[in-house]
Design an enzyme around this catalytic site. Structure first.
Site, PDB file in Angstrom:
ATOM      1  N   SER A 169       0.870  -1.179   0.000  1.00 52.32           N
ATOM      2  CA  SER A 169       0.000   0.000   0.000  1.00 52.32           C
ATOM      3  C   SER A 169       0.903   1.224   0.000  1.00 52.32           C
ATOM      4  O   SER A 169       2.065   1.145   0.432  1.00 52.32           O
ATOM      5  CB  SER A 169      -0.849   0.000   1.277  1.00 52.32           C
ATOM      6  OG  SER A 169      -1.392   1.293   1.515  1.00 52.32           O
ATOM      7  N   TYR A 182      -2.668  -0.922  10.486  1.00 52.88           N
ATOM      8  CA  TYR A 182      -2.608  -1.155   9.033  1.00 52.88           C
ATOM      9  C   TYR A 182      -1.281  -0.658   8.450  1.00 52.88           C
ATOM     10  O   TYR A 182      -0.595  -1.369   7.703  1.00 52.88           O
ATOM     11  CB  TYR A 182      -3.791  -0.451   8.365  1.00 52.88           C
ATOM     12  CG  TYR A 182      -3.896  -0.686   6.876  1.00 52.88           C
ATOM     13  CD1 TYR A 182      -4.499  -1.830   6.374  1.00 52.88           C
ATOM     14  CD2 TYR A 182      -3.392   0.242   5.966  1.00 52.88           C
ATOM     15  CE1 TYR A 182      -4.595  -2.051   5.010  1.00 52.88           C
ATOM     16  CE2 TYR A 182      -3.485   0.034   4.598  1.00 52.88           C
ATOM     17  CZ  TYR A 182      -4.087  -1.116   4.123  1.00 52.88           C
ATOM     18  OH  TYR A 182      -4.178  -1.332   2.766  1.00 52.88           O
TER      19      TYR A 182
END
Ligand code: BGC
Length: 284
Positions: A169, A182
């Protein structure tokens, strides 16, 4: 003085045809019944690969992805497994070998968010995200590696013994308030991927990552579903549009193919410029 001789074309050079780049290859995509994983599974199938669609909940959605894979002329199969369970991952690879003979491509994509303000972040939320997003990729990549090492290079199939694509990401680089679990999982993916790439390259196993920015999927509906949210999101995306799963799928096909044979240990950012610090476009 000697004159330079033209370099002979390599006999393993892939065809330049953009379609069926992955003919004869077997791929496993985790978290493939929705979002980016779904797009990647279908993209790999359209490029000629047979694909196992891993999912954890949502049988019908997984069956629909398999149907779409079969429509493109490839073989598809759905397999339910929690990637954070060592036993389930090992059984999934066993089934992959039984059904498809081997695995050539792993797209370690399964991931989730359990957001919370830092002071309210429970250990349960922390552990859940780390175990799926980071440990899950470790377990799947380890099983894939064992199969790649067992089989070695089959030149008619690919120049490499195997390819691993880690779904990272932009948040492997960009800190994200309210999402410490995350962002930590994706920061971990960066060095997991690079360490694997360094260790496995001598065995002709290529490990790379894709780092998507904002892609239109169920994980981030709140960021794009209303016009106000979309406009806010666009202040973070210089290219002025949200990404689609197909934007990621096309890159995954390339990274899995011999067209990227010399690409090792790289993270490909696919983010419409999100990592260009758009806040600095003026001022600073
Ligand atoms: C997250 C999305 C987010 C995007 C950009 C992704 O990794 O899962 O929720 O929209 O990063 O911030």
């Amino acid at each position: 003085m000697t004159t330079a001789q033209p370099v002979p074309a390599s006999s393993t050079a892939p065809s330049l045809l953009p379609h069926k780049l992955l003919s004869g290859q077997k791929a496993l995509v985790t978290g493939a019944n929705s979002g980016i994983g779904r797009g990647v599974a279908i993209g790999l199938a359209q490029a000629g690969a047979d694909v196992m669609v891993n999912y954890v909940v949502g049988d019908e959605a997984a069956a629909a992805v398999v149907e779409e894979i079969c429509r493109s002329g490839a073989r598809g199969s759905a397999y339910q497994a929690d990637v954070s369970s060592e036993d389930q991952v090992s059984a999934m690879f066993q089934s992959m070998r039984e059904q498809f003979g081997t695995v050539d491509i792993l797209v370690a994509n399964a991931g989730l968010q359990r957001d919370a303000a830092f002071r309210d972040m429970t250990l349960e939320r922390w552990n859940k995200v780390l175990s799926v997003n980071l440990t899950g990729q470790f377990l799947c990549a380890r099983e894939a590696t064992r199969e790649f090492l067992r089989r070695g290079v089959v030149p008619e199939v690919s120049c490499a013994a195997g390819k691993i694509i880690c779904m990272s990401s932009v948040h492997q680089e960009v800190p994200w308030a309210g999402h410490a679990n995350y962002a930590s999982s994706k920061g971990g993916i960066k060095l997991l991927m690079e360490s694997m790439a360094q260790e496995l390259a001598p065995h002709r196993i290529r490990v790379n990552a894709i780092a998507p920015g904002a892609i239109r999927t169920p994980i981030n509906t709140a960021a794009w579903q209303t016009p106000e949210a979309y406009a806010r999101l666009m202040t973070l995306v210089p290219y002025g549009r949200i990404g689609e799963p197909e934007d990621i799928a096309r890159a995954a096909v390339w990274l899995a193919s011999d067209h990227s044979d010399y690409v090792v240990g790289t993270t490909l950012f696919i983010d419409g410029g999100m990592t260009l610090y758009p806040g600095f476009a003026t001022g600073g």
